[in-house]
Design an enzyme around this catalytic site. Structure first.
Site, PDB file in Angstrom:
ATOM      1  N   ASN A 104      -7.531   6.664   6.616  1.00  0.00           N
ATOM      2  CA  ASN A 104      -7.875   5.615   5.645  1.00  0.00           C
ATOM      3  C   ASN A 104      -9.385   5.521   5.488  1.00  0.00           C
ATOM      4  O   ASN A 104      -9.993   4.511   5.853  1.00  0.00           O
ATOM      5  CB  ASN A 104      -7.348   4.270   6.134  1.00  0.00           C
ATOM      6  N   SER A 130       0.182   6.879   2.191  1.00  0.00           N
ATOM      7  CA  SER A 130       0.759   5.541   2.380  1.00  0.00           C
ATOM      8  C   SER A 130       2.215   5.631   2.788  1.00  0.00           C
ATOM      9  O   SER A 130       2.918   6.565   2.433  1.00  0.00           O
ATOM     10  CB  SER A 130       0.661   4.719   1.097  1.00  0.00           C
ATOM     11  N   GLY A 131       2.616   4.640   3.540  1.00  0.00           N
ATOM     12  CA  GLY A 131       4.012   4.565   3.948  1.00  0.00           C
ATOM     13  C   GLY A 131       4.158   4.308   5.430  1.00  0.00           C
ATOM     14  O   GLY A 131       5.272   4.268   5.949  1.00  0.00           O
ATOM     15  N   LYS A 184      -6.017   5.016  -2.964  1.00  0.00           N
ATOM     16  CA  LYS A 184      -5.323   4.480  -1.782  1.00  0.00           C
ATOM     17  C   LYS A 184      -5.869   3.087  -1.447  1.00  0.00           C
ATOM     18  O   LYS A 184      -5.121   2.182  -1.069  1.00  0.00           O
ATOM     19  CB  LYS A 184      -5.496   5.427  -0.595  1.00  0.00           C
ATOM     20  N   HIS A 187      -4.417   0.716  -3.858  1.00  0.00           N
ATOM     21  CA  HIS A 187      -3.009   0.548  -3.462  1.00  0.00           C
ATOM     22  C   HIS A 187      -2.913  -0.516  -2.371  1.00  0.00           C
ATOM     23  O   HIS A 187      -2.087  -1.432  -2.433  1.00  0.00           O
ATOM     24  CB  HIS A 187      -2.437   1.881  -2.962  1.00  0.00           C
ATOM     25  N   GLU A 191      -1.193  -4.149  -2.360  1.00  0.00           N
ATOM     26  CA  GLU A 191      -0.250  -4.496  -1.280  1.00  0.00           C
ATOM     27  C   GLU A 191      -0.586  -5.889  -0.703  1.00  0.00           C
ATOM     28  O   GLU A 191       0.311  -6.707  -0.482  1.00  0.00           O
ATOM     29  CB  GLU A 191      -0.360  -3.407  -0.212  1.00  0.00           C
TER      30      GLU A 191
HETATM   31  P1  NDP Z   1      -5.577   5.652  15.085  1.00  0.00           P
HETATM   32  O1  NDP Z   1      -6.273   5.152  13.870  1.00  0.00           O
HETATM   33  O2  NDP Z   1      -5.166   4.682  16.124  1.00  0.00           O
HETATM   34  O3  NDP Z   1      -6.508   6.782  15.756  1.00  0.00           O
HETATM   35  C1  NDP Z   1      -6.136   7.426  16.966  1.00  0.00           C
HETATM   36  C2  NDP Z   1      -6.354   8.923  16.833  1.00  0.00           C
HETATM   37  O4  NDP Z   1      -7.746   9.199  16.554  1.00  0.00           O
HETATM   38  C3  NDP Z   1      -6.044   9.626  18.136  1.00  0.00           C
HETATM   39  O5  NDP Z   1      -5.506  10.889  17.842  1.00  0.00           O
HETATM   40  C4  NDP Z   1      -7.428   9.737  18.778  1.00  0.00           C
HETATM   41  O6  NDP Z   1      -7.527  10.755  19.721  1.00  0.00           O
HETATM   42  C5  NDP Z   1      -8.240  10.074  17.573  1.00  0.00           C
HETATM   43  N1  NDP Z   1      -9.665   9.835  17.779  1.00  0.00           N
HETATM   44  C6  NDP Z   1     -10.294   8.631  17.873  1.00  0.00           C
HETATM   45  N2  NDP Z   1     -11.618   8.812  18.032  1.00  0.00           N
HETATM   46  C7  NDP Z   1     -11.836  10.149  18.032  1.00  0.00           C
HETATM   47  C8  NDP Z   1     -12.990  10.955  18.147  1.00  0.00           C
HETATM   48  N3  NDP Z   1     -14.220  10.414  18.274  1.00  0.00           N
HETATM   49  N4  NDP Z   1     -12.844  12.293  18.119  1.00  0.00           N
HETATM   50  C9  NDP Z   1     -11.628  12.840  17.954  1.00  0.00           C
HETATM   51  N5  NDP Z   1     -10.484  12.139  17.841  1.00  0.00           N
HETATM   52  C10 NDP Z   1     -10.592  10.796  17.871  1.00  0.00           C
HETATM   53  O7  NDP Z   1      -4.293   6.530  14.673  1.00  0.00           O
HETATM   54  P2  NDP Z   1      -3.176   6.309  13.555  1.00  0.00           P
HETATM   55  O8  NDP Z   1      -2.228   7.428  13.748  1.00  0.00           O
HETATM   56  O9  NDP Z   1      -2.667   4.917  13.516  1.00  0.00           O
HETATM   57  O10 NDP Z   1      -3.971   6.518  12.187  1.00  0.00           O
HETATM   58  C11 NDP Z   1      -4.636   7.732  11.873  1.00  0.00           C
HETATM   59  C12 NDP Z   1      -5.319   7.575  10.540  1.00  0.00           C
HETATM   60  O11 NDP Z   1      -4.353   7.268   9.546  1.00  0.00           O
HETATM   61  C13 NDP Z   1      -6.333   6.427  10.495  1.00  0.00           C
HETATM   62  O12 NDP Z   1      -7.395   6.790   9.659  1.00  0.00           O
HETATM   63  C14 NDP Z   1      -5.550   5.292   9.876  1.00  0.00           C
HETATM   64  O13 NDP Z   1      -6.386   4.351   9.234  1.00  0.00           O
HETATM   65  C15 NDP Z   1      -4.692   6.062   8.877  1.00  0.00           C
HETATM   66  N6  NDP Z   1      -3.466   5.413   8.478  1.00  0.00           N
HETATM   67  C16 NDP Z   1      -2.699   4.746   9.371  1.00  0.00           C
HETATM   68  C17 NDP Z   1      -1.522   4.125   8.993  1.00  0.00           C
HETATM   69  C18 NDP Z   1      -0.663   3.416   9.974  1.00  0.00           C
HETATM   70  O14 NDP Z   1       0.355   2.838   9.549  1.00  0.00           O
HETATM   71  N7  NDP Z   1      -0.990   3.440  11.261  1.00  0.00           N
HETATM   72  C19 NDP Z   1      -1.073   4.173   7.580  1.00  0.00           C
HETATM   73  C20 NDP Z   1      -1.895   4.974   6.737  1.00  0.00           C
HETATM   74  C21 NDP Z   1      -3.048   5.547   7.181  1.00  0.00           C
HETATM   75  P3  NDP Z   1      -7.227  10.451  21.282  1.00  0.00           P
HETATM   76  O15 NDP Z   1      -5.743  10.446  21.423  1.00  0.00           O
HETATM   77  O16 NDP Z   1      -7.856  11.601  21.975  1.00  0.00           O
HETATM   78  O17 NDP Z   1      -7.855   9.134  21.623  1.00  0.00           O
END
Ligand code: NDP
Length: 477
Positions: A104, A130-131, A184, A187, A191
């Site tokens: 995001n 999204s979703g 997005k 969107h 929402e």
């Molecule tokens: P998070 O936003 O909680 O991020 C965690 C992930 O990021 C882990 O894989 C972590 O690795 C990695 N990470 C964090 N810092 C670093 C770094 N400095 N270097 C490398 N890797 C790093 O995960 P989500 O799965 O919830 O979301 C991922 C993305 O998708 C985000 O941008 C979020 O905004 C977006 N998104 C999320 C939605 C949701 O419903 N959750 C919906 C739509 C989009 P490690 O395991 O090693 O800590």
């Protein structure tokens, strides 16, 4: 067959993991990586049998495992972590490789990153996804921005994993550089507005009619069989019908009433201010969450008096019908405002976004998916995408048919002291845009009085100023 993977995913928290599984389930050979190895191992151990995964232990190994041009999806925490991953990857990439940021991101960051990577010959695709976690796994709505060349390379893969409505995958090339993340963002803003309107509707039914959460769940279930049919209405009924197992109270009564936000709603409003695009429904929704999250303010204000007499609703059934109409009309306004913001962004940033195509890819997969998007798509088909939704005959008719109910609902809410910022701002917007004359004329007079800011007249060309403190004569400025 090549032993290389045709796509890679780094960042295997809930979103990345589910996206990687979706890719593998749809026949892609997916190389996976996570900063901390445990998430990679967990993915392989639990879901490795779902498809063709290649586990890698470092970004170097990930890059070396990909066939060329490399297609690599970054799904890490948005902001600095995305830059950190790009910085580490960039020296390992070659001309023509494609980096997809599916997190995001703020679209301004995406524009900056796209320009920086383009200088190095690497395609950067900012893709809104999204979703939530279910969408990522079973079919999200995907909003990719970036070069058309990069999209061509990605298109078959993205179409294979996107949600699908009536045979049409919920993915389209939105526009260049930050267009995907911009769309997005809007969107998510829509929402926010939609959720706020639904929450106000619940509050009205509860506080004005005295219905319980279970009864209101039934009302939303009924709404969901009509024109309001949508994912958000469906889950609202589920949440309202849920009973807390610890206390046996309605779940909604044991949840702290402080709504959180991650920032995309705020970004939408900040950008709308830049573009002078009045997304009043989204702004009220963002501010309503802000107020809910200020316990001290609420505590201090809690003793302020409310209405001295409560309004009496003689016909509860009619009130429920009125509320349904008010919700639908407010929803039309909130979406019209959001689409207008996309149009404004498209013109400002030169993206040439097809608004009908955006409505099409929001019909499935994403949080605001609804039958309603089909109506928006049809409206843009007819207006060739340039006129706002309020120019569409069907929406005009729906607003006209709803407006008396809408006014009754706002009047009763006001008399009862039930805040309906989303519903009332939408009605105010409706009345503002349809007005023959606005009090902006008086504001122009005030501005000219204190600041000689000048004004234009309705009957003459030119720009004028009145000598307010001298003899009140008027001259052309
Ligand atoms: P998070 O936003 O909680 O991020 C965690 C992930 O990021 C882990 O894989 C972590 O690795 C990695 N990470 C964090 N810092 C670093 C770094 N400095 N270097 C490398 N890797 C790093 O995960 P989500 O799965 O919830 O979301 C991922 C993305 O998708 C985000 O941008 C979020 O905004 C977006 N998104 C999320 C939605 C949701 O419903 N959750 C919906 C739509 C989009 P490690 O395991 O090693 O800590």
């Amino acid at each position: 067959m090549s032993d290389k993977a045709n796509i890679g995913v780094t960042g295997l928290a809930v979103m990345g993991r589910n996206l990687a599984r979706n890719l593998a389930r749809n026949g892609q050979r997916v190389a996976v990586h996570n900063r901390h190895r445990e998430r990679t191992d967990e993915l392989i151990n639990r879901f490795g049998n779902e498809g063709n995964f290649l586990a890698t232990g470092s970004l170097r190994e990930l890059v070396d495992t990909l066939e060329r041009p490399r297609r690599l999806v970054i799904m890490v925490k948005a902001g600095d972590p995305t830059d950190a991953v790009i910085d580490e990857l960039l020296p390992m990439l070659d001309t023509g490789d494609i980096l997809v940021d599916a997190g995001n991101a703020n679209f301004a960051d995406t524009r900056r990153r796209e320009a920086a990577l383009a200088d190095r010959g690497v395609h950067f695709v900012g893709a809104g996804v999204s979703g939530g976690e279910e969408g990522a796994l079973h079919g999200p709505s995907i909003m990719p921005g970036g070069s058309p060349e990069a999209y061509r390379e990605l298109e078959p893969i993205l179409r294979s994993i996107a949600a699908n409505v009536d045979g049409t995958p919920c993915v389209t090339h939105v526009g260049t550089d930050g267009a995907g993340h911009f769309v997005k963002m809007v969107h998510n803003g829509i929402e926010y507005a939609d959720m706020q309107l639904i929450a106000e509707t619940y509050d009205l039914l509860r506080r004005v009619l005295g219905l319980g959460p279970g009864e209101i769940a039934e009302t939303f279930r009924r709404f969901n069989t009509g024109r309001l049919n949508s994912y958000l209405i469906e889950i609202t009924a589920e949440v309202l019908g849920h009973v807390d197992s610890r206390t046996s109270l309605p779940f909604v009564d044991v949840v702290l009433d402080q709504a959180e936000q991650k920032g995309t709603g705020r970004w939408t409003v900040q950008n709308a201010l830049e573009l002078a695009s009045p997304v009043t429904g989204i702004a009220e929704a963002v501010f309503a969450r802000s107020i809910s999250g200020q316990p001290r303010l609420r505590e201090e204000a809690s003793g302020l008096p409310g209405p001295s007499t409560e309004p009496v609703v003689d016909d509860p059934e009619r009130f429920v019908d009125d509320v349904e109409r008010a919700l639908y009309a407010s929803k039309i306004i909130a979406y019209a405002q959001g689409f207008d913001q996309i149009q404004a962004g498209s013109e400002t940033y030169e993206w040439d976004i097809d608004l009908g195509a955006i409505a099409t890819i929001w019909r499935g997969g994403c949080i605001i998916r609804a039958e309603f998007l089909d109506r928006i798509r049809a409206a843009y088909d007819q207006t060739s995408g340039r006129a706002g939704l309020l120019a569409d005959d069907d929406f005009r008719e729906a607003l006209g048919e709803a407006q008396d109910s809408w006014r009754r609902v706002v009047a009763i809410a006001t008399a009862a002291g039930v805040p309906v910022p989303g519903i009332s701002t939408s009605l105010a917007y409706y009345d503002t845009v349809r007005a023959q004359r606005l009090p902006a004329a008086l504001i122009q007079g005030q501005r000219d009085y204190f600041g000689a800011h000048t004004y234009r007249r309705t009957d003459l060309d030119g720009v004028f100023h009145t000598e307010w403190s001298v003899d009140r004569s008027e001259h052309e400025a």
